[in-house]
Motif scaffolding. Structure first.
Motif, PDB file in Angstrom:
ATOM      1  N   ASN A 328       0.824  -1.209   0.000  1.00 11.18           N
ATOM      2  CA  ASN A 328       0.000   0.000   0.000  1.00 11.18           C
ATOM      3  C   ASN A 328       0.855   1.256   0.000  1.00 11.18           C
ATOM      4  N   GLU A 329       1.985   1.206   0.694  1.00  9.90           N
ATOM      5  CA  GLU A 329       2.874   2.370   0.735  1.00  9.90           C
ATOM      6  C   GLU A 329       3.419   2.716  -0.649  1.00  9.90           C
ATOM      7  N   LYS A 330       3.584   1.716  -1.499  1.00  9.33           N
ATOM      8  CA  LYS A 330       4.051   1.995  -2.858  1.00  9.33           C
ATOM      9  C   LYS A 330       3.032   2.858  -3.598  1.00  9.33           C
ATOM     10  N   LEU A 331       1.748   2.556  -3.424  1.00  6.28           N
ATOM     11  CA  LEU A 331       0.703   3.368  -4.047  1.00  6.28           C
ATOM     12  C   LEU A 331       0.651   4.756  -3.416  1.00  6.28           C
ATOM     13  N   ILE A 332       0.737   4.812  -2.092  1.00  8.17           N
ATOM     14  CA  ILE A 332       0.635   6.086  -1.383  1.00  8.17           C
ATOM     15  C   ILE A 332       1.784   7.018  -1.736  1.00  8.17           C
ATOM     16  N   GLN A 333       2.987   6.483  -1.852  1.00  7.47           N
ATOM     17  CA  GLN A 333       4.138   7.313  -2.205  1.00  7.47           C
ATOM     18  C   GLN A 333       3.938   7.988  -3.556  1.00  7.47           C
ATOM     19  N   VAL A 334       3.373   7.250  -4.507  1.00  9.66           N
ATOM     20  CA  VAL A 334       3.107   7.828  -5.826  1.00  9.66           C
ATOM     21  C   VAL A 334       2.037   8.905  -5.727  1.00  9.66           C
ATOM     22  N   LEU A 335       0.974   8.630  -4.976  1.00 15.83           N
ATOM     23  CA  LEU A 335      -0.094   9.614  -4.815  1.00 15.83           C
ATOM     24  C   LEU A 335       0.423  10.891  -4.151  1.00 15.83           C
ATOM     25  N   ASN A 336       1.198  10.742  -3.089  1.00 12.23           N
ATOM     26  CA  ASN A 336       1.706  11.910  -2.362  1.00 12.23           C
ATOM     27  C   ASN A 336       2.705  12.713  -3.182  1.00 12.23           C
ATOM     28  N   LYS A 337       3.402  12.047  -4.070  1.00  7.39           N
ATOM     29  CA  LYS A 337       4.413  12.739  -4.867  1.00  7.39           C
ATOM     30  C   LYS A 337       3.811  13.433  -6.086  1.00  7.39           C
ATOM     31  N   LEU A 338       2.851  12.778  -6.742  1.00  6.87           N
ATOM     32  CA  LEU A 338       2.389  13.278  -8.039  1.00  6.87           C
ATOM     33  C   LEU A 338       0.968  13.832  -8.042  1.00  6.87           C
TER      34      LEU A 338
END
Length: 406
Positions: A328-338
């Protein structure tokens, strides 16, 4: 087994030279010369794994279901701490990323592609103020990355099911993956699927399941009742006997059944060999290998040898800490960055997306253990307070100050 040897002739030495058995099943002699050639195609991994292997299907489906059930929430920095923000428009995007999929299904399918094929591809729809209002999930097995003269990604090719190939610019897609450090991965800019890492175990598991299916389908009766005469059969007699034998003995419905006749007969038992037993019993070894690749305990997937109540409890916790939360953190990192920065600017707030694990029982401290621990601590504090001759009110105030509820 002399009866069978009389019916069928074979070159035993050639067979023994071609393969051997160990506790993992069939082993080709040439396997020691095996060298890694290339990555398997996405469709091969999907078809050989999720589509046709019961263990892989169960593992991936459970991970997708559990991970997509963990809430994604929006938080705002209030100057001192991150607090829940239920009014941000980001919540609408999380709840309904596009017209086709709600938030849970969108995350389930995204994780499904990541675990199967190593990658996921999102195509965001950007409106005014650079806000992402929709996100389309593209099937990763239909997307190819084309490189330019400098060997850097030049554009994406989306091979749609309507047979139309769509060219998509690099900045129009969001690409997430499991990093692949191999030369093949570095050149293709694609990730590394857990199924690729465990491909040998996946193949062994598929072969074992196929062998088991064939074993039960073709095993038939466990005894052969034959003529007690030593007179050799003519070709016509043997062919007739073969057809009759196949008709009477063949099929799983005759498993462990003895066929009798009113003639002078001999009984030849065809019990399951030690090799057959090892072939079946070794299936847990492949399950454990595949589970290791996905970072989940095999105890959660019918590994009977390792399944106890304590192991299941610990296994559930490990599934969250080692697989679900990191994925889930992999998805969240992308959301928070982009995605999130544009919303932060538009709403003039410092926003962040995170996963809320407070409702997951497996991650919470055991309630009984917590109560017992608190009782010991309270008794210790009260004992010290008695030595200091504190009044009851002073003791109560002290415990409340230390955070103990009475």
């Amino acid at each position: 087994m002399s009866f069978i040897n009389k019916l069928f002739t074979s070159n035993k030495q050639t067979q023994e030279k071609a393969f051997s058995y160990n506790d993992r099943g069939l082993v080709l002699d040439g396997f020691k010369d095996y060298k890694f050639e290339s990555m398997q195609d996405d469709d091969d991994l999907i078809n050989e794994g999720y589509v046709s292997n019961t263990d892989v299907y169960a593992i991936i489906k459970k991970l997708c279901e559990v991970s997509s059930s963990v809430p994604f929430v929006v938080k705002e920095w209030d100057g001192d701490e991150w607090v829940l923000n239920e009014d941000s428009k980001l919540n609408d995007l999380l709840e309904q990323p596009n017209e086709v999929l709600n938030g849970k299904d969108f995350r389930f399918n995204t994780m499904l592609y990541l675990l199967n094929t190593r990658d996921w591809f999102w195509r965001p729809t950007v409106s005014t103020f650079n806000l992402t209002t929709e996100i389309e999930l593209l099937p990763s097995n239909l997307v190819e990355i084309q490189t330019g003269a400098n060997n850097l990604p030049a554009y994406y090719e989306y091979n749609r099911l309507d047979r139309y190939t769509e060219r998509i610019q690099i900045d129009e897609l969001i690409h997430g993956m499991y990093f692949n450090p191999s030369i093949c991965g570095l050149e293709s800019f694609r990730g590394l699927s857990p199924l690729q890492a465990s491909y040998n175990s996946l193949t062994a598991s598929n072969n074992r399941q196929l062998a088991q299916a064939s074993l039960y389908k073709n095993r038939g009766a466990t005894n052969i009742i034959s003529s007690g005469s030593d007179i050799a059969l003519s070709p016509d007699e043997r062919e007739k006997l073969q057809k009759t034998t196949d008709k009477i003995l063949g099929g799983a419905q005759n498993f462990n059944k003895s066929i009798v006749t009113n003639k002078n007969v001999n009984v030849n038992q065809l019990g399951m060999s030690a090799t057959d037993l090892k072939l079946i019993e070794a299936k847990d070894l492949d399950l454990r290998d595949i589970c290791n690749a996905f970072a989940v305990p095999s105890t959660l997937f019918n590994d009977q040898a390792a399944s106890t109540l304590d192991n299941l409890k610990v296994g559930t916790k490990l599934m969250y800490t080692d697989a679900v939360i990191p994925n889930n953190e992999k998805l969240i990192q992308v959301l928070n960055k982009l995605i999130v920065p544009a919303y932060s600017t538009y709403e003039n707030k410092e926003l962040m997306i995170c996963q809320d694990v407070s409702g997951i029982d497996a991650l919470q401290e055991d309630q009984k253990t917590k109560v017992d621990k608190q009782a010991v601590e309270v008794n210790t504090i009260l004992s010290i307070a008695d030595n200091q001759s504190l009044s009851d009110d002073q003791k109560t105030n002290l415990l409340n100050h230390l955070g103990y509820e009475l």
